[in-house]
Design a protein around this motif. Structure first.
Motif, PDB file in Angstrom:
ATOM      1  N   ALA A  63       0.824  -1.210   0.000  1.00 50.17           N
ATOM      2  CA  ALA A  63       0.000   0.000   0.000  1.00 50.17           C
ATOM      3  C   ALA A  63       0.856   1.257   0.000  1.00 50.17           C
ATOM      4  CB  ALA A  63      -0.931  -0.006   1.218  1.00 50.17           C
ATOM      5  N   ILE A  64       1.909   1.264   0.825  1.00 52.62           N
ATOM      6  CA  ILE A  64       2.812   2.414   0.878  1.00 52.62           C
ATOM      7  C   ILE A  64       3.470   2.643  -0.485  1.00 52.62           C
ATOM      8  CG2 ILE A  64       5.038   3.174   1.777  1.00 52.62           C
ATOM      9  CD1 ILE A  64       2.953   3.781   3.733  1.00 52.62           C
ATOM     10  N   THR A  65       3.930   1.560  -1.108  1.00 54.18           N
ATOM     11  CA  THR A  65       4.583   1.670  -2.413  1.00 54.18           C
ATOM     12  C   THR A  65       3.616   2.177  -3.475  1.00 54.18           C
ATOM     13  OG1 THR A  65       6.068  -0.157  -1.835  1.00 54.18           O
ATOM     14  CG2 THR A  65       5.863   0.402  -4.171  1.00 54.18           C
ATOM     15  N   LEU A  66       2.404   1.622  -3.494  1.00 50.57           N
ATOM     16  CA  LEU A  66       1.402   2.040  -4.471  1.00 50.57           C
ATOM     17  C   LEU A  66       1.013   3.502  -4.279  1.00 50.57           C
ATOM     18  CD1 LEU A  66      -0.919  -1.114  -4.524  1.00 50.57           C
ATOM     19  CD2 LEU A  66       0.650  -0.368  -6.325  1.00 50.57           C
ATOM     20  N   MET A  67       0.927   3.935  -3.020  1.00 52.21           N
ATOM     21  CA  MET A  67       0.602   5.338  -2.759  1.00 52.21           C
ATOM     22  C   MET A  67       1.678   6.263  -3.314  1.00 52.21           C
ATOM     23  SD  MET A  67      -0.902   4.922   1.115  1.00 52.21           S
ATOM     24  CE  MET A  67      -1.003   6.668   1.474  1.00 52.21           C
ATOM     25  N   GLY A  68       2.942   5.849  -3.154  1.00 43.89           N
ATOM     26  CA  GLY A  68       4.032   6.661  -3.678  1.00 43.89           C
ATOM     27  C   GLY A  68       4.057   6.721  -5.200  1.00 43.89           C
ATOM     28  N   LEU A  69       3.648   5.620  -5.838  1.00 42.48           N
ATOM     29  CA  LEU A  69       3.698   5.546  -7.300  1.00 42.48           C
ATOM     30  C   LEU A  69       2.471   6.151  -7.975  1.00 42.48           C
ATOM     31  CD1 LEU A  69       5.091   1.910  -7.767  1.00 42.48           C
ATOM     32  CD2 LEU A  69       6.324   4.052  -8.142  1.00 42.48           C
ATOM     33  N   TYR A  70       1.299   5.889  -7.403  1.00 43.62           N
ATOM     34  CA  TYR A  70       0.062   6.221  -8.107  1.00 43.62           C
ATOM     35  C   TYR A  70      -0.882   7.136  -7.331  1.00 43.62           C
ATOM     36  CZ  TYR A  70       1.680   2.092 -10.633  1.00 43.62           C
ATOM     37  OH  TYR A  70       2.445   1.190 -11.330  1.00 43.62           O
ATOM     38  N   PHE A  75      -7.581  -0.127  17.653  1.00 38.61           N
ATOM     39  CA  PHE A  75      -6.905   1.143  17.905  1.00 38.61           C
ATOM     40  C   PHE A  75      -5.528   1.158  17.261  1.00 38.61           C
ATOM     41  CE2 PHE A  75      -3.851   3.346  20.779  1.00 38.61           C
ATOM     42  CZ  PHE A  75      -4.194   4.641  20.442  1.00 38.61           C
ATOM     43  N   LEU A  76      -4.767   0.085  17.447  1.00 34.86           N
ATOM     44  CA  LEU A  76      -3.428   0.026  16.869  1.00 34.86           C
ATOM     45  C   LEU A  76      -3.473   0.023  15.340  1.00 34.86           C
ATOM     46  CD1 LEU A  76      -1.414  -2.511  19.056  1.00 34.86           C
ATOM     47  CD2 LEU A  76      -1.089  -0.045  18.900  1.00 34.86           C
ATOM     48  N   ALA A  77      -4.336  -0.809  14.758  1.00 36.98           N
ATOM     49  CA  ALA A  77      -4.373  -0.936  13.307  1.00 36.98           C
ATOM     50  C   ALA A  77      -4.741   0.379  12.632  1.00 36.98           C
ATOM     51  CB  ALA A  77      -5.369  -2.027  12.911  1.00 36.98           C
ATOM     52  N   THR A  78      -5.610   1.159  13.270  1.00 30.42           N
ATOM     53  CA  THR A  78      -6.068   2.404  12.657  1.00 30.42           C
ATOM     54  C   THR A  78      -5.186   3.590  13.010  1.00 30.42           C
ATOM     55  OG1 THR A  78      -8.344   1.593  12.744  1.00 30.42           O
ATOM     56  CG2 THR A  78      -8.044   3.963  12.413  1.00 30.42           C
ATOM     57  N   HIS A  79      -4.760   3.692  14.268  1.00 31.23           N
ATOM     58  CA  HIS A  79      -4.126   4.923  14.743  1.00 31.23           C
ATOM     59  C   HIS A  79      -2.621   4.812  14.989  1.00 31.23           C
ATOM     60  CE1 HIS A  79      -7.850   7.123  15.062  1.00 31.23           C
ATOM     61  NE2 HIS A  79      -8.399   6.160  15.771  1.00 31.23           N
ATOM     62  N   LEU A  80      -2.045   3.612  14.842  1.00 29.17           N
ATOM     63  CA  LEU A  80      -0.601   3.505  15.071  1.00 29.17           C
ATOM     64  C   LEU A  80       0.193   4.413  14.127  1.00 29.17           C
ATOM     65  CD1 LEU A  80       1.689   2.273  16.705  1.00 29.17           C
ATOM     66  CD2 LEU A  80       1.708   0.334  15.103  1.00 29.17           C
ATOM     67  N   PRO A  81      -0.156   4.524  12.838  1.00 33.39           N
ATOM     68  CA  PRO A  81       0.577   5.509  12.002  1.00 33.39           C
ATOM     69  C   PRO A  81       0.473   6.927  12.550  1.00 33.39           C
ATOM     70  CG  PRO A  81      -0.645   3.993  10.607  1.00 33.39           C
ATOM     71  CD  PRO A  81      -1.090   3.712  12.021  1.00 33.39           C
ATOM     72  N   GLY A  82      -0.681   7.295  13.114  1.00 36.10           N
ATOM     73  CA  GLY A  82      -0.834   8.613  13.724  1.00 36.10           C
ATOM     74  C   GLY A  82       0.006   8.768  14.973  1.00 36.10           C
ATOM     75  N   VAL A  83       0.074   7.704  15.780  1.00 39.34           N
ATOM     76  CA  VAL A  83       0.921   7.727  16.976  1.00 39.34           C
ATOM     77  C   VAL A  83       2.371   7.973  16.578  1.00 39.34           C
ATOM     78  CG1 VAL A  83       1.844   6.297  18.853  1.00 39.34           C
ATOM     79  CG2 VAL A  83      -0.597   6.232  18.337  1.00 39.34           C
ATOM     80  N   ILE A  84       2.807   7.269  15.539  1.00 41.25           N
ATOM     81  CA  ILE A  84       4.196   7.400  15.083  1.00 41.25           C
ATOM     82  C   ILE A  84       4.447   8.786  14.510  1.00 41.25           C
ATOM     83  CG2 ILE A  84       5.839   6.523  13.382  1.00 41.25           C
ATOM     84  CD1 ILE A  84       4.554   3.752  13.834  1.00 41.25           C
ATOM     85  N   LEU A  95       3.066  11.538  15.507  1.00 41.16           N
ATOM     86  CA  LEU A  95       3.210  12.441  16.649  1.00 41.16           C
ATOM     87  C   LEU A  95       4.578  12.321  17.301  1.00 41.16           C
ATOM     88  CD1 LEU A  95      -0.300  12.136  18.359  1.00 41.16           C
ATOM     89  CD2 LEU A  95       0.603  14.075  17.064  1.00 41.16           C
ATOM     90  N   CYS A  96       5.248  11.189  17.078  1.00 41.43           N
ATOM     91  CA  CYS A  96       6.606  11.018  17.610  1.00 41.43           C
ATOM     92  C   CYS A  96       7.639  11.764  16.769  1.00 41.43           C
ATOM     93  CB  CYS A  96       6.966   9.531  17.662  1.00 41.43           C
ATOM     94  SG  CYS A  96       5.958   8.553  18.782  1.00 41.43           S
ATOM     95  N   GLY A  97       7.208  12.363  15.658  1.00 45.43           N
ATOM     96  CA  GLY A  97       8.123  13.112  14.806  1.00 45.43           C
ATOM     97  C   GLY A  97       8.915  12.258  13.848  1.00 45.43           C
ATOM     98  N   LEU A  98       8.482  11.018  13.624  1.00 44.11           N
ATOM     99  CA  LEU A  98       9.198  10.115  12.731  1.00 44.11           C
ATOM    100  C   LEU A  98       8.622  10.176  11.324  1.00 44.11           C
ATOM    101  CD1 LEU A  98       9.441   7.072  15.166  1.00 44.11           C
ATOM    102  CD2 LEU A  98      11.303   8.590  14.502  1.00 44.11           C
ATOM    103  N   PRO A  99       9.403   9.814  10.291  1.00 42.22           N
ATOM    104  CA  PRO A  99       8.899   9.824   8.911  1.00 42.22           C
ATOM    105  C   PRO A  99       7.704   8.897   8.740  1.00 42.22           C
ATOM    106  CG  PRO A  99      11.295   9.626   8.949  1.00 42.22           C
ATOM    107  CD  PRO A  99      10.831   9.472  10.371  1.00 42.22           C
ATOM    108  N   ALA A 100       6.859   9.197   7.743  1.00 40.39           N
ATOM    109  CA  ALA A 100       5.633   8.424   7.512  1.00 40.39           C
ATOM    110  C   ALA A 100       5.923   6.963   7.200  1.00 40.39           C
ATOM    111  CB  ALA A 100       4.845   9.057   6.370  1.00 40.39           C
ATOM    112  N   GLU A 101       7.104   6.690   6.626  1.00 45.25           N
ATOM    113  CA  GLU A 101       7.436   5.310   6.284  1.00 45.25           C
ATOM    114  C   GLU A 101       7.433   4.404   7.509  1.00 45.25           C
ATOM    115  OE1 GLU A 101       9.038   7.941   5.253  1.00 45.25           O
ATOM    116  OE2 GLU A 101       8.760   7.891   3.075  1.00 45.25           O
ATOM    117  N   PHE A 102       7.744   4.969   8.683  1.00 47.49           N
ATOM    118  CA  PHE A 102       7.741   4.155   9.896  1.00 47.49           C
ATOM    119  C   PHE A 102       6.340   3.655  10.220  1.00 47.49           C
ATOM    120  CE2 PHE A 102      11.958   5.871  10.606  1.00 47.49           C
ATOM    121  CZ  PHE A 102      12.600   4.845  11.274  1.00 47.49           C
TER     122      PHE A 102
END
Length: 406
Positions: free
Chosen positions: A162-169, A238-247, A249-256
């Motif tokens: 999904a991450i790769t496809l988002m970057g490409l298309y 909660f983790l499946a939906t919001h873990l990218p948001g948690v990360i 907020l930690c100031g890390l790149p979206a790829e994490f």
């Protein structure tokens, strides 16, 4: 027993059943569990706000659970193939049309009803019951672990895709491609077709679905098991939906965010298979208590630790070990208490409580973030619920009930 059922007790056929059930779970769960990656770009594109989009995701958690008892009852009577076919198509259609939705109601329809309802029909209640019926009793523990690991493998595989496809298309085209990929599960519906034999275990006469449900809802062990699974749903949704948001907020790149979801899936493969192997060797209620206690401790340590990339990935790995590894012992307890004849219906009800918890975990996550700018309150609630779940499993009685036919 007919020739087909005899063949299913030979090893090559067992692995075909496992491939069909685990593969279906991989594609439907992988698509669903990767949806959290699209939340931020969906918010940017629609301007609906995180709270409203979270409501659509939360409704999907609830609807996924609501469909499972009904899908399970139909599969108990008519076989899994038809249910799986309809479910797979609904997941594909709902995922494909989501980028076309620009209102909260539209997102609820696409994500919360079509995609989530289809995933419920092709979800663990039907798949676990199918594996339980088609595989010899002595291999059911590891079989349910493998089926459950299929869902985790799907998450591990689909999140980076999904991450790769988002970057490409772009996010919208990426989501539609994900919907098309789900259709690869259709051959499994044919493999698992046919009406199941309504045979109860240990010589008991089979009982009707309604009678079995009535007995189960009066059984304290079943109710405590369902209460614990409510906590599991709150946590994993909660983790499946919001873990990218948690990360984020930690100031890390979206790829994490993508790699953290992938770590959840990868390590849940290990956790699910290990837990499937452990079922039958240790008491299932003790295994469940250990899993929930581990979650509580891991969250506490994460909150206290510095939020570096390495810490986030280690946390995701630990959470992955416990993520859906609760399913094999939970399904095993349902089968042990009531036998396999009404397994899909009874496990479907337990899955419903799981998804009620999932609804609250996703929806409250969005609301707390909007109100406070962080997820701290949700973490504290999660810790409290996990400790409670660890304790509530201890009084469960692991003994088979004598079901009397009406």
């Amino acid at each position: 027993m007919d020739t087909r059922n005899n063949l299913l007790h030979k090893y090559p056929a067992i692995w075909l059943v496992l491939l069909g059930t685990a593969g279906t779970f991989a594609l439907t769960m992988g698509a669903r569990q990767s949806m959290g990656l699209f939340l931020s770009p969906m918010n940017t594109a629609t301007g609906l706000g995180v709270g409203n989009i979270s409501l659509a995701f939360a409704f999907g958690q609830l609807w996924w659970g609501l469909t499972q008892p009904f899908a399970g009852a139909f599969a108990d009577k008519m076989g899994a193939g038809r249910v799986l076919c309809v479910g797979i198509i609904l997941v594909a259609v709902g995922t494909f049309i989501t980028p076309l939705m620009t209102t909260t109601a539209g997102l609820i329809f696409a994500i919360g009803m079509l995609a989530a309802g289809g995933a419920g029909m092709a979800g663990p209640a039907v798949l676990m019951a199918t594996a339980t019926r088609m595989i010899p009793a002595e291999k059911r523990g590891i079989a349910t672990g493998i089926v459950n690991a299929g869902g985790s493998f799907g998450q591990f595989l689909m999140a980076p895709i999904a991450i790769t496809l988002m970057g490409l298309y772009g996010w919208n085209n990426a989501m539609q491609i994900m919907g098309i990929l789900v259709l690869l599960a259709l051959p499994a519906a044919y493999l698992l077709r046919g009406k199941p034999v309504q045979a109860a275990s240990t010589g008991q006469a089979p009982v009707s679905t309604s009678k079995a449900i009535a007995i189960a809802l009066k059984n304290p062990s079943y109710l405590m098991l369902a209460a614990g699974f409510f906590v599991c749903g709150f946590h994993v949704a909660f983790l499946a939906t919001h873990l990218p948001g948690v990360i984020s907020l930690c100031g890390l790149p979206a790829e994490f965010g993508g790699w953290a979801l992938a770590m959840l899936g990868l390590f849940n493969i290990i956790g699910s298979i290990s837990m499937g192997w452990a079922v039958g060797k240790w008491r299932m209620k003790s295994l469940l208590s250990l899993l929930y206690a581990t979650r509580a401790l891991a969250v506490i340590l994460f909150l206290l630790a510095p939020k570096t990339g390495a810490v986030v990935l280690v946390f995701a790995a630990v959470m992955g070990l416990t993520f859906l590894s609760t399913v094999p012992p939970t399904a095993g307890l349902v089968a042990k208490l009531f036998g396999p004849a009404n397994m899909a219906s009874l496990f479907g009800i337990v899955m419903l409580t799981h998804q009620i918890g999932g609804f609250l975990g996703v929806w409250l996550g969005g609301k707390v973030l909007e109100a406070n700018g962080n997820f701290n309150l949700l973490w504290y609630i999660d810790i409290t619920l996990a400790v409670g779940a660890a304790l509530i499993h201890l009084p469960i009685q692991e003994k088979q009930l004598r079901l009397q036919a009406a």
